[in-house]
Design a protein around this motif. Structure first.
Motif, short mmCIF file in Angstrom:
data_model
loop_
_atom_site.label_atom_id
_atom_site.label_comp_id
_atom_site.label_asym_id
_atom_site.label_seq_id
_atom_site.Cartn_x
_atom_site.Cartn_y
_atom_site.Cartn_z
N ALA A 47 -6.41 5.58 25.83
CA ALA A 47 -4.98 5.62 25.25
C ALA A 47 -3.86 5.42 26.13
O ALA A 47 -2.88 4.69 25.73
N ARG A 51 -1.19 2.51 26.04
CA ARG A 51 0.51 2.58 26.29
C ARG A 51 1.04 1.84 27.42
O ARG A 51 2.21 1.23 27.23
N VAL A 128 -0.75 10.46 26.02
CA VAL A 128 -0.54 9.15 26.01
C VAL A 128 0.65 8.39 26.83
O VAL A 128 0.29 7.29 27.26
#
Length: 293
Positions: A47, A51, A128
């Motif tokens: 994740a 990002r 994240v």
């Protein structure tokens, strides 16, 4: 020993525009891992890297899983597939036996040619935004060679994992006394754990010692240090590496880089871990100087 300053410390910006196409390597050392926690860690890496890709940079990443024993590829096959979908290359290093935590990471550090390297525990859940903020902070502060994050526990409370130089008494109280007795040493432990300056808002410059569960390095600095000192099998290798890093570069606690740590202390892992803890403590104090109280 070090100038710890928070008065005018800048904060990392989650929306900072990253320059160029930075490359990242990540090393995870596993030994009979908790498969559930390891999968959580890899999910958080996926994740956070997704990002990073959203920032528009053509960044590259390579994950090294160092198998010190008891690891099966099949246990994380799904997570590895997800990483590949995010253009993260991965390599499993095995066949060397249980060489210890630091030497295991060194196997990956020796191979990488990345710009940045993340030393990561297999029981860490990254936020994240963690990689974006870590990259951004290092790009904005070229004198910094190592970023340490805000680490929370399972109840979203800060784990105070930055340290001042420890006395033997500090280690004994924090590692082995039950909590009802630790209260008698709360002021002493608070100073050791830097509770007077560590919080969830301010960058802290040059904490003397930082945790090895998440160390975001400039790879060039890490290679000049030759990684971890291989004389430590487990425990205190991060204390040693932290103190040596200060000789080459600045260290920064950056609370916008966040993670959750599910780990526990040596005293809760049995006699074998206590024995390794004591052996490593002796090596550490012989190297850097004894301090009893």
């Amino acid at each position: 020993m070090h100038n710890i300053d928070t008065s005018s410390a800048p904060r990392a910006d989650a929306n900072i525009a990253l320059k160029g196409a930075p490359s990242l390597s990540i090393s995870l050392v596993v030994y009979r891992p908790d498969v559930s926690l390891l999968n959580q860690t890899l999910q958080s890496v996926t994740a956070a890297w997704a990002r990073m890709r959203q920032t528009g940079t053509d960044a590259r990443a390579h994950l090294y899983i160092v198998d010190n024993g008891g690891f099966r590829d099949a246990d994380i096959a799904g997570r590895l597939a997800s990483l590949a979908e995010q253009s993260v290359a991965w390599t499993v290093l095995r066949g060397h036996g249980n060489v210890g935590y630091g030497r295991g990471h060194n196997l990956a550090i020796e191979q990488t040619g990345s710009q940045y390297h993340l030393i990561l525990n297999p029981d860490i859940d990254m936020d994240v935004e963690a990689l974006v903020n870590a990259f951004g902070f290092l790009q904005a502060h070229p004198a910094v060679g190592l970023v340490t994050p805000r680490i929370d526990d399972d109840r979203a409370g800060i784990q105070y994992l930055c340290r001042r130089y420890p006395a033997m008494l500090d280690l004994f109280v924090r590692g082995f006394l039950p909590s009802r007795l630790q209260r008698w040493f709360s002021r002493r432990l608070g100073r050791y754990e830097m509770r007077d300056v560590i919080n969830g808002r301010d960058v802290v410059w040059d904490p003397p010692i930082v945790s090895g569960c998440f160390m975001f390095f400039r790879t060039g600095v890490l290679k000049r240090l030759a990684g971890f000192d291989p004389r430590y099998f487990l425990y205190f290798e991060d204390y040693d590496l932290s103190l040596r890093t200060h000789r080459l570069a600045r260290v920064a606690y950056v609370p916008s880089v966040r993670a959750i740590h599910h780990g526990g202390g040596a005293s809760r892992k049995g006699f074998a871990h206590i024995r390794m803890f004591v052996a490593s403590a002796v090596k550490f104090y012989n190297q850097f100087g004894w301090k009893w109280v």
